[in-house]
Design an enzyme around this catalytic site. Structure first.
Site, short mmCIF file in Angstrom:
data_model
loop_
_atom_site.label_atom_id
_atom_site.label_comp_id
_atom_site.label_asym_id
_atom_site.label_seq_id
_atom_site.Cartn_x
_atom_site.Cartn_y
_atom_site.Cartn_z
N ARG A 51 53.32 27.75 50.94
CA ARG A 51 53.78 27.01 52.11
C ARG A 51 54.36 25.63 51.80
NH1 ARG A 51 49.88 26.29 56.92
NH2 ARG A 51 48.76 27.77 55.64
N LYS A 61 40.49 41.05 44.91
CA LYS A 61 39.25 41.21 45.64
C LYS A 61 38.90 39.90 46.37
CE LYS A 61 35.20 40.27 43.60
NZ LYS A 61 35.04 38.85 43.28
N ASP A 108 39.94 44.86 40.04
CA ASP A 108 38.56 44.51 39.69
C ASP A 108 38.69 44.07 38.24
OD1 ASP A 108 36.03 44.52 38.53
OD2 ASP A 108 35.27 45.80 40.12
N HIS A 109 38.70 42.78 37.99
CA HIS A 109 39.13 42.34 36.66
C HIS A 109 38.18 42.82 35.56
CE1 HIS A 109 36.32 38.96 37.24
NE2 HIS A 109 36.37 38.79 35.92
N LYS A 167 38.67 44.29 31.13
CA LYS A 167 38.04 43.74 29.92
C LYS A 167 38.04 44.82 28.84
CE LYS A 167 34.96 40.59 32.44
NZ LYS A 167 35.17 39.22 32.04
N GLU A 184 25.44 34.74 35.03
CA GLU A 184 26.38 33.62 34.94
C GLU A 184 25.63 32.31 34.80
OE1 GLU A 184 30.26 33.90 37.05
OE2 GLU A 184 28.94 34.79 38.54
N ASP A 211 30.27 39.63 46.23
CA ASP A 211 31.13 39.00 45.22
C ASP A 211 31.07 39.76 43.89
OD1 ASP A 211 32.80 36.82 44.29
OD2 ASP A 211 31.05 36.12 43.15
N HIS A 222 32.18 44.61 40.46
CA HIS A 222 31.99 44.62 39.01
C HIS A 222 30.79 45.47 38.57
CE1 HIS A 222 34.92 41.61 39.51
NE2 HIS A 222 34.13 40.55 39.58
N LYS A 235 23.95 33.72 39.76
CA LYS A 235 24.58 32.48 39.31
C LYS A 235 23.50 31.47 38.93
CE LYS A 235 28.99 32.84 41.66
NZ LYS A 235 29.88 33.08 40.52
C1 BG6 Z 1 34.64 37.02 40.09
C2 BG6 Z 1 33.67 36.40 41.05
O1 BG6 Z 1 35.10 38.26 40.58
O2 BG6 Z 1 34.00 37.22 38.84
C3 BG6 Z 1 33.12 35.11 40.50
O3 BG6 Z 1 34.33 36.15 42.29
C4 BG6 Z 1 32.55 35.31 39.12
O4 BG6 Z 1 32.12 34.57 41.36
C5 BG6 Z 1 33.55 36.03 38.22
O5 BG6 Z 1 32.23 34.04 38.58
C6 BG6 Z 1 32.91 36.42 36.90
O6 BG6 Z 1 33.89 36.92 36.06
P1 BG6 Z 1 33.74 36.79 34.48
O7 BG6 Z 1 34.94 37.49 33.95
O8 BG6 Z 1 33.72 35.32 34.18
O9 BG6 Z 1 32.45 37.45 34.13
#
Ligand code: BG6
Length: 514
Positions: free
Chosen positions: A61, A170, A199-200, A204, A238, A257, A262, A362
């Site tokens: 924007r 996501k 879904d990253h 990996k 984390e 989350d 994941h 976390k």
């Molecule tokens: C994300 C979450 O999808 O994955 C975050 O929204 C999280 O809260 C993150 O910190 C963790 O990803 P990675 O690759 O650092 O384990």
């Protein structure tokens, strides 16, 4: 591809399928673009994996020139690239292909002007009409973006072979009904095979390796079932708290989350049957079957099999950390869980009776993701005298991150003594394959450009995962708590999570130093 800026040579069959494409990022000034998306494109460029003719157009924007946009992202790459120093030649080459388009996500005219820009950029002769749209925005905009793209003539056309794809970040919805509505809305303009839900974790390397490990060896698969496996533990821990994301996280919590996506993806990859082929559809079919085999339990049983908590204040590594409820943009009376642990069963022929214990949180002791396959105890008839009544179990530890690797332990004789002790067999990625592991987003960008959807989630997978998470959240809501149990920052979570396993005569495997 030969390229003088390329630093790493990666054999990449997906790359062969990539056509020159214009990539439009919606939400181009946001955190994700800065932290993940553009650093990933920078690495692709640096490693010779971004074909000539690909351009990036940021849509957002605020008014901004191309030059300002590039300068902002150069700074972001300097900060967030996982390799340093920055290769200026590679960056400059990428920056020369980056453009900015000022627009409002809900204003159709701004998509018409985007369409005009896409037709007239200097590189348009090479990317022609091939477009990839990256929705790095809040999910509330996904439907409007898809519709506006369609109105501007940018959605797929079944009579044309032009690439028209959407990458969607996501969270995909916030429960089953919103995910269904979103799927339905997006399918009006973009068919399922043009939607790439991220879904990253699936990008990996170590997660991709789970399939290679299971189905590329003959020695593990025969043991991969209820006859030999006692239980499975999946941990995504984390070290960081919610940082600046309190506004989003307080509405999500660990269940939405991390668990919905994941952790359940790790579980399905471990538990799935061998797919008929490596085609995306076959793999998604098997994953959906696993999710459907997880029984939805009554609220009472769900409560017995789950634990949730919030981090409290704590001192750790010489620093003081505030409690979750005192984080910026978090409600001081928040009931959002920053930690969840649960016991699931996959009620099918292979896994019946084998518990899967999952946990994520976390502000824990350290950052690590690992999967432990804990085997049945060997009979100790022969070694009772030296090992006591019980021999230690074999365990296969798959370290997803950091210090990526796989360890198998087994009982061995201690030299010079009649004693038995667990020893390790160790594989470490960096020792065997060198130090460069592509980041998940690099892999996912190439796959989306190539039209490879295996590492993205299909609509029914997402919906099935929500069904499970909804049942968990409904059970929690029925408790009507005024506050959640807490755990101090820098610990491995609440005692309730330990009880979950101790009730079954088990325990979370200790956190290791590697
Ligand atoms: C994300 C979450 O999808 O994955 C975050 O929204 C999280 O809260 C993150 O910190 C963790 O990803 P990675 O690759 O650092 O384990």
């Amino acid at each position: 591809m030969s390229d003088s800026t390329a630093e790493v040579c990666i054999l990449d069959p997906a790359l062969e399928k990539v056509k020159p494409t214009a990539i439009v990022i919606f939400g181009a000034t946001g955190d994700l673009t800065h932290r993940k998306i553009v650093p990933a494109f920078y690495h692709l460029m640096k490693n010779g994996r971004l074909p000539d003719g690909c351009v990036i157009i940021g849509f957002a924007r605020r008014p901004k020139s191309d030059v300002e946009f590039r300068a902002e992202l150069r700074e972001a790459v300097g900060q967030f690239s996982h390799t340093k120093p920055i290769n200026e030649a590679a960056w400059n080459k990428l920056a020369a292909r980056m453009y900015y388009h000022q627009g409002d996500l809900e204003t159709p005219a701004d998509y018409a002007s985007l369409e005009a820009k896409l037709r007239t950029l200097p590189e348009s002769k090479s990317y022609q009409r091939n477009y990839l749209f990256y929705l790095a925005t809040a999910p509330t905009y996904f439907g409007a973006i898809a519709e506006n793209l369609s109105k501007a003539g940018l959605a797929p056309d079944e009579n044309s072979s032009d690439v028209r794809r959407l990458i969607v970040e996501k969270p995909f919805g916030e429960n089953l009904s919103s995910a269904r509505a979103l799927n339905k809305n997006m399918h009006r303009f973009f068919p399922e095979n043009t939607i790439y839900r991220i879904d990253h974790y699936l990008g990996k390397e170590t997660v991709q390796n789970l399939m290679y490990f299971r189905f590329g060896n003959s020695i593990y698969e025969p043991l991969w079932n209820r006859r030999y496996i006692d239980h499975v533990q999946i941990t995504v821990a984390e070290r960081v708290g919610v940082e600046a994301r309190g506004g989003y996280y307080d509405g999500a919590g660990a269940s939405r989350d991390m668990l919905q996506n994941h952790l359940l993806q790790l579980l399905t990859t471990i538990a799935m049957e061998p797919p008929a082929s490596l085609e995306a559809e076959s793999i998604h079919d098997e994953k959906v079957k696993v999710l459907k085999s997880i029984p939805i339990l009554s609220p009472e049983k769900t409560l017995q099999r789950s634990a949730r908590a919030q981090y409290g204040a704590g001192d750790f590594d010489g620093k003081s950390y505030v409690a979750y409820r005192s984080e910026p943009k978090v409600s001081p009376t928040s009931l959002t869980e920053t930690y969840v642990a649960l016991k699931l069963e996959v009620d099918n022929w292979r896994w019946s009776g084998v518990p899967f214990y999952l946990r994520t949180g976390k502000s824990l002791t350290k950052q690590f993701t690992e999967i432990n396959i804990v085997f049945n105890r060997p009979p100790s008839v022969l070694f009772a005298a030296v090992a006591g009544a019980q021999l230690r179990r074999n365990c296969l530890r798959m370290r997803i991150q950091p210090n990526e690797g796989i360890h198998l332990n087994f009982n061995a004789k201690v030299p010079g003594r009649s004693q038995i002790q667990l020893v390790d067999m160790d594989f470490r990625y960096r020792e065997d394959f060198g130090s460069y592991l592509p980041e998940a987003y690099e892999t996912l960008m190439v796959d989306a450009l190539a039209g490879e959807s295996t590492l993205f989630t299909r609509h029914d997978e997402v919906e099935q995962a929500w069904k499970l998470v909804d049942s968990l959240r409904d059970a929690w809501a029925s408790e009507n708590l005024k506050a959640l149990p807490t755990y101090p920052c820098g610990t491995m979570g609440p005692l309730e999570a330990d009880d979950l396993l101790s009730k079954d005569g088990r325990y979370w495997l200790p956190v290791t130093d590697d």
